[in-house]
Motif scaffolding. Structure first.
Motif, PDB file in Angstrom:
ATOM      1  N   GLN A   1      31.549  34.087  24.514  1.00  0.00           N
ATOM      2  CA  GLN A   1      32.618  33.644  23.620  1.00  0.00           C
ATOM      3  C   GLN A   1      32.824  34.638  22.472  1.00  0.00           C
ATOM      4  N   LEU A   2      31.743  35.141  21.931  1.00  0.00           N
ATOM      5  CA  LEU A   2      31.823  36.124  20.844  1.00  0.00           C
ATOM      6  C   LEU A   2      32.588  37.363  21.310  1.00  0.00           C
ATOM      7  N   LYS A   3      32.249  37.845  22.493  1.00  0.00           N
ATOM      8  CA  LYS A   3      32.918  39.041  23.009  1.00  0.00           C
ATOM      9  C   LYS A   3      34.407  38.786  23.253  1.00  0.00           C
TER      10      LYS A   3
ATOM     11  N   PRO B   1      21.722  34.971  13.734  1.00  0.00           N
ATOM     12  CA  PRO B   1      21.438  34.076  12.604  1.00  0.00           C
ATOM     13  C   PRO B   1      22.671  33.273  12.215  1.00  0.00           C
ATOM     14  N   PRO B   2      22.476  32.112  11.575  1.00  0.00           N
ATOM     15  CA  PRO B   2      23.600  31.240  11.209  1.00  0.00           C
ATOM     16  C   PRO B   2      24.664  31.938  10.374  1.00  0.00           C
ATOM     17  N   GLN B   3      24.242  32.803   9.441  1.00  0.00           N
ATOM     18  CA  GLN B   3      25.229  33.456   8.570  1.00  0.00           C
ATOM     19  C   GLN B   3      26.119  34.406   9.365  1.00  0.00           C
ATOM     20  N   PHE B   4      25.559  35.035  10.403  1.00  0.00           N
ATOM     21  CA  PHE B   4      26.371  35.897  11.254  1.00  0.00           C
ATOM     22  C   PHE B   4      27.407  35.062  12.001  1.00  0.00           C
ATOM     23  N   ILE B   5      27.004  33.903  12.509  1.00  0.00           N
ATOM     24  CA  ILE B   5      27.929  33.047  13.254  1.00  0.00           C
ATOM     25  C   ILE B   5      29.085  32.621  12.363  1.00  0.00           C
ATOM     26  N   ASP B   6      28.784  32.253  11.113  1.00  0.00           N
ATOM     27  CA  ASP B   6      29.844  31.865  10.177  1.00  0.00           C
ATOM     28  C   ASP B   6      30.791  33.032   9.916  1.00  0.00           C
ATOM     29  N   GLN B   7      30.203  34.215   9.692  1.00  0.00           N
ATOM     30  CA  GLN B   7      31.019  35.416   9.455  1.00  0.00           C
ATOM     31  C   GLN B   7      31.926  35.704  10.642  1.00  0.00           C
ATOM     32  N   ALA B   8      31.339  35.693  11.837  1.00  0.00           N
ATOM     33  CA  ALA B   8      32.079  36.036  13.050  1.00  0.00           C
ATOM     34  C   ALA B   8      33.200  35.046  13.309  1.00  0.00           C
ATOM     35  N   ASP B   9      32.928  33.765  13.105  1.00  0.00           N
ATOM     36  CA  ASP B   9      33.943  32.749  13.364  1.00  0.00           C
ATOM     37  C   ASP B   9      35.164  32.958  12.470  1.00  0.00           C
ATOM     38  N   GLU B  10      34.923  33.255  11.205  1.00  0.00           N
ATOM     39  CA  GLU B  10      36.029  33.446  10.263  1.00  0.00           C
ATOM     40  C   GLU B  10      36.744  34.774  10.495  1.00  0.00           C
ATOM     41  N   LEU B  11      35.966  35.842  10.690  1.00  0.00           N
ATOM     42  CA  LEU B  11      36.553  37.167  10.871  1.00  0.00           C
ATOM     43  C   LEU B  11      37.391  37.248  12.149  1.00  0.00           C
ATOM     44  N   LEU B  12      36.909  36.598  13.219  1.00  0.00           N
ATOM     45  CA  LEU B  12      37.594  36.667  14.508  1.00  0.00           C
ATOM     46  C   LEU B  12      38.589  35.525  14.707  1.00  0.00           C
ATOM     47  N   ASP B  13      38.745  34.701  13.660  1.00  0.00           N
ATOM     48  CA  ASP B  13      39.684  33.574  13.734  1.00  0.00           C
ATOM     49  C   ASP B  13      39.396  32.714  14.969  1.00  0.00           C
TER      50      ASP B  13
ATOM     51  N   ILE C   1      35.036  27.425  16.861  1.00  0.00           N
ATOM     52  CA  ILE C   1      34.382  27.341  18.168  1.00  0.00           C
ATOM     53  C   ILE C   1      32.986  27.955  18.123  1.00  0.00           C
ATOM     54  N   LEU C   2      32.846  29.100  17.466  1.00  0.00           N
ATOM     55  CA  LEU C   2      31.528  29.722  17.354  1.00  0.00           C
ATOM     56  C   LEU C   2      30.607  28.895  16.459  1.00  0.00           C
ATOM     57  N   LYS C   3      31.159  28.386  15.359  1.00  0.00           N
ATOM     58  CA  LYS C   3      30.353  27.553  14.455  1.00  0.00           C
ATOM     59  C   LYS C   3      29.855  26.289  15.149  1.00  0.00           C
ATOM     60  N   GLU C   4      30.662  25.766  16.063  1.00  0.00           N
ATOM     61  CA  GLU C   4      30.296  24.538  16.772  1.00  0.00           C
ATOM     62  C   GLU C   4      29.011  24.733  17.577  1.00  0.00           C
ATOM     63  N   MET C   5      28.747  25.963  17.997  1.00  0.00           N
ATOM     64  CA  MET C   5      27.554  26.246  18.804  1.00  0.00           C
ATOM     65  C   MET C   5      26.346  26.616  17.948  1.00  0.00           C
ATOM     66  N   LYS C   6      26.508  26.615  16.631  1.00  0.00           N
ATOM     67  CA  LYS C   6      25.465  27.139  15.744  1.00  0.00           C
ATOM     68  C   LYS C   6      24.133  26.393  15.880  1.00  0.00           C
ATOM     69  N   GLU C   7      24.194  25.086  15.956  1.00  0.00           N
ATOM     70  CA  GLU C   7      22.958  24.306  16.028  1.00  0.00           C
ATOM     71  C   GLU C   7      22.221  24.560  17.334  1.00  0.00           C
ATOM     72  N   GLU C   8      22.959  24.587  18.451  1.00  0.00           N
ATOM     73  CA  GLU C   8      22.333  24.849  19.745  1.00  0.00           C
ATOM     74  C   GLU C   8      21.765  26.264  19.791  1.00  0.00           C
ATOM     75  N   VAL C   9      22.495  27.212  19.236  1.00  0.00           N
ATOM     76  CA  VAL C   9      22.017  28.598  19.194  1.00  0.00           C
ATOM     77  C   VAL C   9      20.724  28.681  18.386  1.00  0.00           C
ATOM     78  N   ALA C  10      20.677  27.982  17.267  1.00  0.00           N
ATOM     79  CA  ALA C  10      19.489  28.021  16.411  1.00  0.00           C
ATOM     80  C   ALA C  10      18.256  27.516  17.151  1.00  0.00           C
ATOM     81  N   ARG C  11      18.415  26.512  18.011  1.00  0.00           N
ATOM     82  CA  ARG C  11      17.271  25.975  18.736  1.00  0.00           C
ATOM     83  C   ARG C  11      16.701  26.968  19.745  1.00  0.00           C
ATOM     84  N   ALA C  12      17.501  27.957  20.128  1.00  0.00           N
ATOM     85  CA  ALA C  12      17.009  28.971  21.068  1.00  0.00           C
ATOM     86  C   ALA C  12      15.929  29.845  20.432  1.00  0.00           C
ATOM     87  N   GLN C  13      15.755  29.743  19.104  1.00  0.00           N
ATOM     88  CA  GLN C  13      14.682  30.482  18.434  1.00  0.00           C
ATOM     89  C   GLN C  13      13.314  29.923  18.782  1.00  0.00           C
TER      90      GLN C  13
END
Length: 288
Positions: free
Chosen positions: A35-37, A72-84, A88-100
């Motif tokens: 999704q990021l790509k 990291p969460p701050q990157f996800i927030d940055q990417a979601d806003e920068l890429l408009d 959608i990216l922020k919505e996956m933040k919690e699941e992504v964090a658990r992958a740690q």
């Protein structure tokens, strides 16, 4: 548009994120990466350009997109806003964090993050929710088989992130019963242990936290089968998490959970009171 290959290592930003072990490369990371790509390409940005704007190198952006590193969460927030990306990216933040977390702990981590009650019995080390950064790093450094330096740093960051539960609103009710021997085992050295004992005092004075110490000289003990955690969710669901060598299990069966609840009730009755326990920690600090 000429897209750099996934192996490209063009300098674009100052930050390099640590490489995750294969264990952390879960399906959610691959989904997030795709999704990021897609959003990056839609925005017409190549990796060097995008990396420069968010402050990460091309190789790190590549690893995020391939699902090889945990963003990291701050990157996800940055990417979601920068890429408009429209959230959608922020919505996956919690699941992504658990992958740690190690695979065996991810389900328990999800329940823990939203618990209204947590009750923990520890026998070998201070619980992760109470650990200082230095103590956590010592624990992971001692792990066998050896973890890579990158994985150690990732695990430390994930462990500290769990402690956000203490700042949650409404406040969850959290209690710990800790064996006295845990507090006299100076993992990482005396200075690390001193900092850990000081942190126990800080958390122990929180209104929603109770810490009790099980003295070594107790002749009766209800927890000889080992450590466990009791979890109550916002939906009033009660679960128990039990972890042992190369094995862990999350129990939701009422009978199994009730047995551990009974054990925990007895443990709290047999341990020192919260006030006595904090006094003991202060005493240990005096001799540290």
């Amino acid at each position: 548009m000429n897209e750099p290959t996934d192996g490209a290592d063009e300098a674009a930003g100052p930050r390099e994120e640590p490489e995750s072990e294969p264990e952390a490369s879960s399906g959610i990371l691959r989904v997030f990466g795709r999704q990021l790509k897609l959003f990056r390409l839609r925005a017409g940005l190549q990796r060097p350009e995008f990396g420069a704007q968010v402050g990460y190198s091309v190789s790190t952006i590549s690893s995020f997109e391939q699902g090889r590193r945990v963003p990291p969460p701050q990157f996800i927030d940055q990417a979601d806003e920068l890429l408009d990306a429209g959230g959608i990216l922020k919505e996956m933040k919690e699941e992504v964090a658990r992958a740690q977390y190690p695979a065996f702990f991810r389900d328990a981590a999800k329940l823990e993050a939203h618990a209204v009650e947590l009750h923990v019995y520890d026998t070998h080390l201070v619980n992760g929710l109470l650990q200082t950064e230095e103590y956590a790093r010592a624990v992971f450094t001692m792990r066998r088989p050896l973890l890579s330096d990158e994985t150690i740093e990732q695990r430390v960051a994930a462990r500290l992130a769990r402690q956000k539960i203490f700042a949650r609103t409404p406040m969850p009710t959290i209690s710990f019963v800790i064996e006295e021997s845990v507090l006299t085992r100076p993992l990482g050295g005396q200075s690390v242990m001193r900092g850990q004992l000081e942190q126990l005092l800080v958390y122990g004075h929180r209104r929603n936290v109770e810490i009790q110490i099980m003295p070594n000289n107790r002749e009766e003990h209800a927890g000889l089968a080992g450590p466990f955690t009791l979890i109550e969710t916002q939906e009033a669901r009660r679960c128990a998490y039990v972890e042992a060598y190369n094995y862990s299990r999350l129990y939701s069966d009422r009978g199994a959970v009730r047995e551990l609840e009974e054990q925990y009730g007895l443990l709290r009755a047999q341990a020192l009171t919260p006030r006595e326990s904090l006094a003991l920690v202060e005493e240990l600090l005096g001799g540290a």
